[in-house]
Design a protein around this motif. Structure first.
Motif, mmCIF file in Angstrom:
data_model
loop_
_atom_site.group_PDB
_atom_site.id
_atom_site.type_symbol
_atom_site.label_atom_id
_atom_site.label_comp_id
_atom_site.label_asym_id
_atom_site.label_seq_id
_atom_site.Cartn_x
_atom_site.Cartn_y
_atom_site.Cartn_z
ATOM 1 N N VAL A 184 -8.083 56.941 -0.645
ATOM 2 C CA VAL A 184 -7.148 57.637 -1.583
ATOM 3 C C VAL A 184 -5.857 58.235 -0.919
ATOM 4 C CG1 VAL A 184 -6.717 59.697 -3.145
ATOM 5 C CG2 VAL A 184 -8.706 58.445 -3.079
ATOM 6 N N ILE A 185 -4.565 57.991 -1.262
ATOM 7 C CA ILE A 185 -3.384 58.253 -0.454
ATOM 8 C C ILE A 185 -2.563 59.189 -1.137
ATOM 9 C CG2 ILE A 185 -1.303 57.457 0.894
ATOM 10 C CD1 ILE A 185 -2.828 54.721 1.179
ATOM 11 N N GLN A 186 -2.274 60.274 -0.659
ATOM 12 C CA GLN A 186 -1.301 61.212 -1.497
ATOM 13 C C GLN A 186 -0.338 61.744 -0.461
ATOM 14 O OE1 GLN A 186 -3.607 64.003 -3.635
ATOM 15 N NE2 GLN A 186 -3.751 62.600 -5.310
ATOM 16 N N GLY A 187 0.894 61.478 -0.478
ATOM 17 C CA GLY A 187 1.752 62.260 0.436
ATOM 18 C C GLY A 187 1.654 61.373 1.759
ATOM 19 N N ASN A 188 1.582 62.135 2.905
ATOM 20 C CA ASN A 188 1.398 61.522 4.235
ATOM 21 C C ASN A 188 0.064 61.745 4.835
ATOM 22 O OD1 ASN A 188 1.288 64.074 4.623
ATOM 23 N ND2 ASN A 188 2.827 64.339 6.424
ATOM 24 N N THR A 189 -0.991 61.936 3.681
ATOM 25 C CA THR A 189 -2.414 62.150 4.151
ATOM 26 C C THR A 189 -3.169 61.114 3.242
ATOM 27 O OG1 THR A 189 -2.116 64.431 4.434
ATOM 28 C CG2 THR A 189 -4.304 63.589 4.390
ATOM 29 N N ALA A 190 -4.195 60.301 4.047
ATOM 30 C CA ALA A 190 -5.156 59.322 3.406
ATOM 31 C C ALA A 190 -6.651 60.046 3.680
ATOM 32 C CB ALA A 190 -4.966 58.045 4.003
ATOM 33 N N TRP A 191 -7.417 59.607 2.438
ATOM 34 C CA TRP A 191 -8.696 59.907 2.618
ATOM 35 C C TRP A 191 -9.761 58.726 2.276
ATOM 36 C CZ3 TRP A 191 -5.054 62.616 0.124
ATOM 37 C CH2 TRP A 191 -4.902 64.122 0.622
ATOM 38 N N TYR A 192 -10.544 58.587 3.540
ATOM 39 C CA TYR A 192 -11.506 57.438 3.513
ATOM 40 C C TYR A 192 -12.639 57.825 2.703
ATOM 41 C CZ TYR A 192 -13.364 53.345 6.039
ATOM 42 O OH TYR A 192 -13.543 51.932 6.543
ATOM 43 N N TYR A 193 -12.478 57.511 1.404
ATOM 44 C CA TYR A 193 -13.156 58.398 0.433
ATOM 45 C C TYR A 193 -14.718 57.755 0.145
ATOM 46 C CZ TYR A 193 -14.265 60.510 -4.108
ATOM 47 O OH TYR A 193 -14.899 61.246 -5.047
ATOM 48 N N TRP A 194 -14.754 56.812 0.213
ATOM 49 C CA TRP A 194 -16.360 55.899 0.058
ATOM 50 C C TRP A 194 -15.906 54.587 0.827
ATOM 51 C CZ3 TRP A 194 -20.660 58.131 -1.033
ATOM 52 C CH2 TRP A 194 -20.393 59.161 -1.945
ATOM 53 N N ALA A 195 -17.004 54.365 1.687
ATOM 54 C CA ALA A 195 -16.944 52.911 2.487
ATOM 55 C C ALA A 195 -18.515 52.349 2.091
ATOM 56 C CB ALA A 195 -17.046 53.209 3.752
ATOM 57 N N ALA A 196 -18.535 51.031 1.798
ATOM 58 C CA ALA A 196 -20.030 50.639 1.516
ATOM 59 C C ALA A 196 -19.983 49.369 2.470
ATOM 60 C CB ALA A 196 -19.821 49.960 -0.118
ATOM 61 N N ILE A 197 -20.964 49.353 3.238
ATOM 62 C CA ILE A 197 -21.239 48.286 4.092
ATOM 63 C C ILE A 197 -22.579 47.549 4.079
ATOM 64 C CG2 ILE A 197 -21.119 47.482 6.714
ATOM 65 C CD1 ILE A 197 -18.557 49.292 5.743
ATOM 66 N N SER A 198 -22.528 46.324 3.821
ATOM 67 C CA SER A 198 -23.940 45.717 3.713
ATOM 68 C C SER A 198 -24.647 45.615 5.130
ATOM 69 C CB SER A 198 -23.842 44.100 2.984
ATOM 70 O OG SER A 198 -23.283 43.318 4.272
ATOM 71 N N ASP A 199 -26.030 45.364 5.053
ATOM 72 C CA ASP A 199 -26.863 45.374 6.200
ATOM 73 C C ASP A 199 -26.088 44.156 6.983
ATOM 74 O OD1 ASP A 199 -28.303 47.620 5.649
ATOM 75 O OD2 ASP A 199 -29.860 46.235 4.846
ATOM 76 N N PRO A 200 -26.047 43.071 6.792
ATOM 77 C CA PRO A 200 -25.375 42.038 7.615
ATOM 78 C C PRO A 200 -24.164 42.433 8.244
ATOM 79 C CG PRO A 200 -26.253 40.978 5.489
ATOM 80 C CD PRO A 200 -26.286 42.535 5.357
ATOM 81 N N GLY A 201 -23.159 42.941 7.273
ATOM 82 C CA GLY A 201 -22.224 43.571 7.708
ATOM 83 C C GLY A 201 -22.261 44.586 8.937
ATOM 84 N N LYS A 202 -23.136 45.324 8.762
ATOM 85 C CA LYS A 202 -23.605 46.543 9.836
ATOM 86 C C LYS A 202 -23.554 45.453 11.134
ATOM 87 C CE LYS A 202 -24.821 50.112 7.052
ATOM 88 N NZ LYS A 202 -26.127 51.036 6.550
ATOM 89 N N GLU A 203 -24.534 44.621 11.251
ATOM 90 C CA GLU A 203 -24.993 43.761 12.297
ATOM 91 C C GLU A 203 -23.824 42.956 12.839
ATOM 92 O OE1 GLU A 203 -27.861 41.005 11.067
ATOM 93 O OE2 GLU A 203 -29.382 42.917 10.435
ATOM 94 N N LEU A 204 -22.802 42.729 11.920
ATOM 95 C CA LEU A 204 -21.509 42.054 12.457
ATOM 96 C C LEU A 204 -20.376 42.922 12.964
ATOM 97 C CD1 LEU A 204 -20.799 39.434 9.516
ATOM 98 C CD2 LEU A 204 -21.516 39.039 11.893
ATOM 99 N N ALA B 185 -18.913 44.892 10.956
ATOM 100 C CA ALA B 185 -17.972 45.115 9.862
ATOM 101 C C ALA B 185 -17.511 46.763 9.538
ATOM 102 C CB ALA B 185 -18.417 44.539 8.484
ATOM 103 N N ASP B 186 -18.243 47.727 9.768
ATOM 104 C CA ASP B 186 -18.019 48.895 9.636
ATOM 105 C C ASP B 186 -16.636 49.422 10.569
ATOM 106 O OD1 ASP B 186 -19.876 48.858 11.659
ATOM 107 O OD2 ASP B 186 -21.043 50.480 11.049
ATOM 108 N N THR B 187 -16.928 48.847 12.017
ATOM 109 C CA THR B 187 -15.809 49.170 12.881
ATOM 110 C C THR B 187 -14.825 48.604 12.580
ATOM 111 O OG1 THR B 187 -17.613 49.669 14.405
ATOM 112 C CG2 THR B 187 -15.634 49.271 15.358
ATOM 113 N N LEU B 188 -14.679 47.171 12.382
ATOM 114 C CA LEU B 188 -13.477 46.385 12.168
ATOM 115 C C LEU B 188 -12.945 46.943 10.909
ATOM 116 C CD1 LEU B 188 -11.593 44.185 12.424
ATOM 117 C CD2 LEU B 188 -13.296 42.670 11.391
ATOM 118 N N LEU B 189 -13.564 47.378 9.875
ATOM 119 C CA LEU B 189 -12.908 48.041 8.643
ATOM 120 C C LEU B 189 -12.237 49.092 8.852
ATOM 121 C CD1 LEU B 189 -12.943 47.218 5.705
ATOM 122 C CD2 LEU B 189 -14.466 49.028 5.221
ATOM 123 N N LEU B 190 -12.726 50.218 9.195
ATOM 124 C CA LEU B 190 -12.163 51.474 9.652
ATOM 125 C C LEU B 190 -10.903 51.357 10.776
ATOM 126 C CD1 LEU B 190 -11.622 54.465 9.492
ATOM 127 C CD2 LEU B 190 -13.722 54.878 11.125
#
Length: 354
Positions: free
Chosen positions: A240-260, A262-267
């Motif tokens: 969510v982005i309002q003005g010059n601030t953003a909030w990383y509101y919800w992230a959903a990472i699958s188990d295969p994604g975590k092994e790869l 993906a959570d690090t690359l996404l953020l």
């Protein structure tokens, strides 16, 4: 004679005044008010005056619950004059006001998550005024971590996350940023899958989807996603982005994604995209462990997640925790017993205020 005056206001006036307040989030925004109204929940908006000066704002909604409805001042009160947050008289008079609202709405209790720093002086005032710390403490990103987007670079990453980032980059995952309805559906899809497996903190899927739609309709939602060449979705995040601030509101990472990784690359990629968009601050929206819990060496189910966020150089920020004001004592005690038992079962410790 009361020092502070609590005056009802309409959304139009609130939308002007909220811009003057400190420590606000998108939960304080007019868009959020619109979403609450769409849920057909009873609610109220107030300005709080000290003489002729507007010093704070308050918003509440009535939440139905198993143990009886409660009045929820979510991210409220929020202060225009932050000195009031350290005034015992303010907290005493807000308590009277909030309990009157609770009585009017026939609630079991009033729950408050104020937008004021969790400073010892303020906690002392609150304890003196007679508030109780809520049995559910992990609410509303009261403990969060933030990043200065414009100062972020890959060099900020802790060594282990550097390795995860390199692993993910070698897989040539396809990164996408979009605000369209298809991207929102993709996020909801992976969120639904993970929530069904209880691999993600559960907010009802349709509730979250409707909320995100509200931000999307106002041009305030960005969906980040990672896929492979076969179009398999490994990770997605709603920002969510309002003005010059953003909030990383919800992230959903699958188990295969975590092994790869993906959570690090996404953020990491989200931070780079937000930097390009000239965003100043990214709030990682809760999922963090308070200083008290860390210093006491208590276990907490969010420690691994918090450690991940620290790996990006994110700074800990603590606001006052969830506070309760009982309205109907017997029913409130039953609610406390149920909520505390549930939180204990899930592994969340209870730390007294102050």
């Amino acid at each position: 004679m009361a020092k502070y005056v609590f005056t009802p206001i309409v959304e139009k006036e609130y939308a002007v005044l909220i811009k003057k307040a400190s420590f606000t989030t998108f939960y304080n925004s007019p868009e959020r008010m619109k979403f609450i109204a769409q849920r057909n929940r009873k609610s109220g908006l107030y300005k709080i005056l000290d003489g002729d000066s507007i010093v704070a704002l308050a918003f509440y909604q009535v939440i139905p619950a198993r143990s009886g409805s409660f009045v929820y001042f979510q991210h409220s009160p929020v202060f225009i004059d932050t000195r009031c947050s350290e005034d015992l008289t303010f907290w005493q008079e807000f308590k009277t006001f909030a309990q009157q609202i609770g009585t009017k709405e026939q609630a079991v209790y009033v729950r408050i998550t104020p937008r004021a720093p969790n400073k010892k002086e303020i906690a002392t005032e609150i304890l003196t005024a007679g508030y109780k710390r809520a049995p559910v403490q992990e609410l509303d990103a009261c403990v969060t971590r933030t990043l200065n987007v414009q100062q972020y670079s890959e060099q900020n990453l802790r060594e282990d996350l550097h390795g995860m980032l390199e692993r993910a980059q070698k897989r040539n995952l396809q990164l996408g940023f979009s605000s369209d309805s298809t991207a929102l559906e993709d996020f909801v899809s992976i969120y639904r899958t993970l929530s069904a497996k209880k691999q993600i903190d559960f907010v009802p899927v349709d509730y979250l989807k409707d909320e995100l739609k509200t931000y999307s309709e106002n041009g305030q939602l960005l969906i980040a996603s990672l896929r492979d060449e076969k179009d398999t979705l490994f990770a997605a995040a709603s920002i969510v982005i309002q003005g010059n601030t953003a909030w990383y509101y919800w992230a959903a990472i699958s188990d295969p994604g975590k092994e790869l990784g993906a959570d690090t690359l996404l953020l990491h990629s989200t931070l780079e995209e937000l930097k390009r968009r000239k965003i100043a601050i990214l709030d990682l929206w809760g999922g963090s462990v308070s200083k008290d819990i860390t210093e006491k060496g208590l276990p907490h189910p969010w420690k691994n997640l918090d450690n991940f966020k620290q790996g990006f150089g994110a700074n800990l920020t603590e606001y006052l925790p969830a506070l309760d004001l009982p309205v109907r004592a017997p029913q409130y005690l039953a609610a406390v017993f149920y909520q505390r038992a549930l939180m204990t079962k899930r592994g969340y410790p209870y730390v007294p205020l102050g």
